[in-house]
Design a protein around this motif. Structure first.
Motif, PDB file in Angstrom:
ATOM      1  N   ILE A   1     -48.521  27.832 -23.776  1.00  0.00           N
ATOM      2  CA  ILE A   1     -48.447  28.898 -24.784  1.00  0.00           C
ATOM      3  C   ILE A   1     -47.010  29.160 -25.219  1.00  0.00           C
ATOM      4  O   ILE A   1     -46.715  29.287 -26.405  1.00  0.00           O
ATOM      5  CB  ILE A   1     -49.100  30.181 -24.237  1.00  0.00           C
ATOM      6  CG1 ILE A   1     -50.622  29.983 -24.137  1.00  0.00           C
ATOM      7  CG2 ILE A   1     -48.787  31.390 -25.130  1.00  0.00           C
ATOM      8  CD1 ILE A   1     -51.333  31.061 -23.345  1.00  0.00           C
ATOM      9  N   THR A   2     -46.092  29.226 -24.269  1.00  0.00           N
ATOM     10  CA  THR A   2     -44.706  29.560 -24.625  1.00  0.00           C
ATOM     11  C   THR A   2     -43.974  28.390 -25.273  1.00  0.00           C
ATOM     12  O   THR A   2     -43.028  28.606 -26.036  1.00  0.00           O
ATOM     13  CB  THR A   2     -43.916  30.050 -23.395  1.00  0.00           C
ATOM     14  OG1 THR A   2     -43.905  29.025 -22.385  1.00  0.00           O
ATOM     15  CG2 THR A   2     -44.550  31.298 -22.813  1.00  0.00           C
ATOM     16  N   SER A   3     -44.400  27.181 -24.997  1.00  0.00           N
ATOM     17  CA  SER A   3     -43.723  26.004 -25.568  1.00  0.00           C
ATOM     18  C   SER A   3     -43.848  25.953 -27.085  1.00  0.00           C
ATOM     19  O   SER A   3     -43.012  25.338 -27.756  1.00  0.00           O
ATOM     20  CB  SER A   3     -44.282  24.716 -24.962  1.00  0.00           C
ATOM     21  OG  SER A   3     -43.939  24.618 -23.597  1.00  0.00           O
ATOM     22  N   ARG A   4     -44.879  26.574 -27.628  1.00  0.00           N
ATOM     23  CA  ARG A   4     -45.050  26.566 -29.084  1.00  0.00           C
ATOM     24  C   ARG A   4     -44.310  27.714 -29.757  1.00  0.00           C
ATOM     25  O   ARG A   4     -44.325  27.820 -30.972  1.00  0.00           O
ATOM     26  CB  ARG A   4     -46.540  26.623 -29.441  1.00  0.00           C
ATOM     27  CG  ARG A   4     -47.243  27.895 -29.014  1.00  0.00           C
ATOM     28  CD  ARG A   4     -48.724  27.865 -29.378  1.00  0.00           C
ATOM     29  NE  ARG A   4     -48.929  28.004 -30.798  1.00  0.00           N
ATOM     30  CZ  ARG A   4     -49.058  29.174 -31.429  1.00  0.00           C
ATOM     31  NH1 ARG A   4     -48.968  30.316 -30.741  1.00  0.00           N
ATOM     32  NH2 ARG A   4     -49.253  29.223 -32.726  1.00  0.00           N
ATOM     33  N   ASN A   5     -43.681  28.555 -28.961  1.00  0.00           N
ATOM     34  CA  ASN A   5     -42.997  29.715 -29.526  1.00  0.00           C
ATOM     35  C   ASN A   5     -41.503  29.628 -29.223  1.00  0.00           C
ATOM     36  O   ASN A   5     -40.965  30.365 -28.396  1.00  0.00           O
ATOM     37  CB  ASN A   5     -43.592  31.016 -28.964  1.00  0.00           C
ATOM     38  CG  ASN A   5     -43.232  32.228 -29.808  1.00  0.00           C
ATOM     39  OD1 ASN A   5     -42.266  32.182 -30.578  1.00  0.00           O
ATOM     40  ND2 ASN A   5     -43.978  33.295 -29.676  1.00  0.00           N
ATOM     41  N   LEU A   6     -40.831  28.707 -29.906  1.00  0.00           N
ATOM     42  CA  LEU A   6     -39.394  28.521 -29.681  1.00  0.00           C
ATOM     43  C   LEU A   6     -38.586  29.724 -30.118  1.00  0.00           C
ATOM     44  O   LEU A   6     -37.469  29.945 -29.637  1.00  0.00           O
ATOM     45  CB  LEU A   6     -38.922  27.266 -30.417  1.00  0.00           C
ATOM     46  CG  LEU A   6     -39.594  25.949 -30.005  1.00  0.00           C
ATOM     47  CD1 LEU A   6     -39.011  24.789 -30.794  1.00  0.00           C
ATOM     48  CD2 LEU A   6     -39.475  25.713 -28.506  1.00  0.00           C
ATOM     49  N   ALA A   7     -39.128  30.533 -31.029  1.00  0.00           N
ATOM     50  CA  ALA A   7     -38.429  31.740 -31.473  1.00  0.00           C
ATOM     51  C   ALA A   7     -38.465  32.847 -30.425  1.00  0.00           C
ATOM     52  O   ALA A   7     -37.796  33.866 -30.577  1.00  0.00           O
ATOM     53  CB  ALA A   7     -39.045  32.250 -32.779  1.00  0.00           C
ATOM     54  N   ALA A   8     -39.252  32.635 -29.353  1.00  0.00           N
ATOM     55  CA  ALA A   8     -39.289  33.593 -28.245  1.00  0.00           C
ATOM     56  C   ALA A   8     -38.903  32.889 -26.947  1.00  0.00           C
ATOM     57  O   ALA A   8     -39.519  33.072 -25.907  1.00  0.00           O
ATOM     58  CB  ALA A   8     -40.677  34.222 -28.127  1.00  0.00           C
ATOM     59  N   HIS A   9     -37.868  32.056 -27.029  1.00  0.00           N
ATOM     60  CA  HIS A   9     -37.239  31.375 -25.893  1.00  0.00           C
ATOM     61  C   HIS A   9     -37.941  30.102 -25.446  1.00  0.00           C
ATOM     62  O   HIS A   9     -37.451  29.404 -24.565  1.00  0.00           O
ATOM     63  CB  HIS A   9     -37.071  32.318 -24.691  1.00  0.00           C
ATOM     64  CG  HIS A   9     -36.321  33.571 -25.013  1.00  0.00           C
ATOM     65  ND1 HIS A   9     -35.015  33.561 -25.467  1.00  0.00           N
ATOM     66  CD2 HIS A   9     -36.703  34.880 -24.977  1.00  0.00           C
ATOM     67  CE1 HIS A   9     -34.629  34.815 -25.692  1.00  0.00           C
ATOM     68  NE2 HIS A   9     -35.637  35.618 -25.408  1.00  0.00           N
ATOM     69  N   GLY A  10     -39.115  29.772 -26.009  1.00  0.00           N
ATOM     70  CA  GLY A  10     -39.757  28.511 -25.682  1.00  0.00           C
ATOM     71  C   GLY A  10     -40.261  28.445 -24.248  1.00  0.00           C
ATOM     72  O   GLY A  10     -40.579  29.458 -23.638  1.00  0.00           O
ATOM     73  N   PRO A  11     -40.346  27.228 -23.677  1.00  0.00           N
ATOM     74  CA  PRO A  11     -40.878  27.057 -22.318  1.00  0.00           C
ATOM     75  C   PRO A  11     -39.909  27.585 -21.269  1.00  0.00           C
ATOM     76  O   PRO A  11     -38.729  27.824 -21.555  1.00  0.00           O
ATOM     77  CB  PRO A  11     -41.053  25.539 -22.201  1.00  0.00           C
ATOM     78  CG  PRO A  11     -40.025  24.983 -23.129  1.00  0.00           C
ATOM     79  CD  PRO A  11     -39.965  25.935 -24.287  1.00  0.00           C
ATOM     80  N   PRO A  12     -40.391  27.759 -20.040  1.00  0.00           N
ATOM     81  CA  PRO A  12     -39.511  28.286 -18.981  1.00  0.00           C
ATOM     82  C   PRO A  12     -38.389  27.315 -18.632  1.00  0.00           C
ATOM     83  O   PRO A  12     -38.499  26.107 -18.831  1.00  0.00           O
ATOM     84  CB  PRO A  12     -40.469  28.482 -17.797  1.00  0.00           C
ATOM     85  CG  PRO A  12     -41.624  27.571 -18.074  1.00  0.00           C
ATOM     86  CD  PRO A  12     -41.764  27.527 -19.562  1.00  0.00           C
ATOM     87  N   VAL A  13     -37.314  27.881 -18.084  1.00  0.00           N
ATOM     88  CA  VAL A  13     -36.189  27.060 -17.625  1.00  0.00           C
ATOM     89  C   VAL A  13     -36.266  26.800 -16.126  1.00  0.00           C
ATOM     90  O   VAL A  13     -35.507  25.995 -15.594  1.00  0.00           O
ATOM     91  CB  VAL A  13     -34.832  27.718 -17.976  1.00  0.00           C
ATOM     92  CG1 VAL A  13     -34.660  27.818 -19.481  1.00  0.00           C
ATOM     93  CG2 VAL A  13     -34.698  29.094 -17.321  1.00  0.00           C
ATOM     94  N   TYR A  14     -37.197  27.501 -15.452  1.00  0.00           N
ATOM     95  CA  TYR A  14     -37.375  27.277 -14.005  1.00  0.00           C
ATOM     96  C   TYR A  14     -38.829  27.537 -13.639  1.00  0.00           C
ATOM     97  O   TYR A  14     -39.433  28.525 -14.082  1.00  0.00           O
ATOM     98  CB  TYR A  14     -36.473  28.194 -13.178  1.00  0.00           C
ATOM     99  CG  TYR A  14     -36.762  28.102 -11.692  1.00  0.00           C
ATOM    100  CD1 TYR A  14     -36.224  27.066 -10.935  1.00  0.00           C
ATOM    101  CD2 TYR A  14     -37.627  28.994 -11.067  1.00  0.00           C
ATOM    102  CE1 TYR A  14     -36.525  26.932  -9.585  1.00  0.00           C
ATOM    103  CE2 TYR A  14     -37.925  28.873  -9.725  1.00  0.00           C
ATOM    104  CZ  TYR A  14     -37.381  27.845  -8.987  1.00  0.00           C
ATOM    105  OH  TYR A  14     -37.695  27.707  -7.659  1.00  0.00           O
ATOM    106  N   ILE A  15     -39.393  26.651 -12.803  1.00  0.00           N
ATOM    107  CA  ILE A  15     -40.725  26.813 -12.221  1.00  0.00           C
ATOM    108  C   ILE A  15     -40.610  26.426 -10.751  1.00  0.00           C
ATOM    109  O   ILE A  15     -40.098  25.346 -10.433  1.00  0.00           O
ATOM    110  CB  ILE A  15     -41.773  25.909 -12.900  1.00  0.00           C
ATOM    111  CG1 ILE A  15     -41.825  26.163 -14.410  1.00  0.00           C
ATOM    112  CG2 ILE A  15     -43.158  26.143 -12.284  1.00  0.00           C
ATOM    113  CD1 ILE A  15     -42.720  25.177 -15.155  1.00  0.00           C
TER     114      ILE A  15
END
Length: 270
Positions: free
Chosen positions: A181-195
């Motif tokens: 979900i977040t990977s498609r929203n680059l305007a809201a920081h995109g995918p996580p930087v840590y998992i």
């Protein structure tokens, strides 16, 4: 309507314009986490024109913590793309003012600091993808914003480490859905930087004591099956201002965001 009479439910149902009017009148002074359900919120950075290009270059080199939604013309405090009738000098519920790398003020408005030499940047916010996660029944909880040892790519006078917003997810299925979900929203920081399970690997010293912003409720201990995930955060320019000893910068206070007229989904594909 007094500040005490306004609830999270009230602000969730408001239009962005009506909510900004409450903020402008001093009737809402709290965080904006639940404001205007479905509408995009942004971080704020204001710098003198002499620093504007360098900061724009910094954003271009560091798009995860600093996804640019809008840049105003010099001296203009109305964000013509995001909310044309808004006033960036008054429509955040709390600001921060930095001078020579020091935090000198946290005012309710910045009219006294504004001049015709300033350029404003609106940067994407992770609040925008949280509603999408909830709509998809992703089970997570927000832990807070943390300092890290992740170095940003420097640009001119701007350098420093990244701030991240930390969440924990109940299962691997929830974690995978969050990445999708977040990977498609680059305007809201995109995918996580840590998992992972050991956020000390990115320099988070104590996950139970966030550095920049934390939820109002007590942070429950992280369970063995929960997965820790961190996203780049728009508070990063504030630590950069301190590390770089930037001569002058105005920002939002963490958690006190700007509510735009754009739906989060509009910016998800922006």
């Amino acid at each position: 309507m007094t500040p005490q009479a306004i609830t999270d439910k009230d602000i969730a149902d408001l239009s962005p314009g009506k909510f900004r009017n409450l903020v402008r009148q001093g009737k809402w002074k709290d965080v904006t986490t639940n404001a205007c359900r479905g509408y995009a919120q942004t971080n704020l950075v204001i710098v003198p024109r002499s620093l504007a290009f360098e900061f724009l270059l910094f954003c271009t080199r560091n798009p995860k913590p600093c996804p640019v939604i809008e840049v105003t013309d010099t001296g203009v405090f109305q964000p013509k793309f995001s909310a044309p009738d808004a006033d960036l000098r008054t429509d955040f519920s709390k600001y921060r003012v930095f001078k020579d790398g020091e935090l000198i003020d946290e005012p309710a408005d910045i009219i006294q600091y504004w001049d015709e030499n300033l350029v404003a940047f609106l940067l994407g916010c992770s609040t925008n993808f949280e509603s999408s996660l909830r709509d998809a029944n992703v089970n997570f909880r927000y832990i807070g914003d943390n300092n890290t040892n992740i170095e940003c790519v420097p640009a001119g006078r701007f350098h420093g480490t990244m701030i991240v917003s930390t969440r924990v997810f109940k299962s691997s299925h929830d974690a995978v859905r969050a990445v999708q979900i977040t990977s498609r929203n680059l305007a809201a920081h995109g995918p996580p930087v840590y998992i992972g399970k050991n956020p000390d690997h990115i320099g988070i010293k104590d996950i139970y004591h966030p550095d920049s912003f934390s939820p109002p409720e007590h942070i429950r201990p992280i369970e063995p099956n929960e997965i820790i995930m961190c996203w780049a955060c728009g508070v990063t320019p504030q630590i950069v201002a301190i590390n770089s000893k930037i001569s002058f910068m105005i920002t939002h206070c963490p958690g006190h965001m700007f509510v735009t007229d754009k739906l989060s989904e509009e910016l998800a594909v922006f």
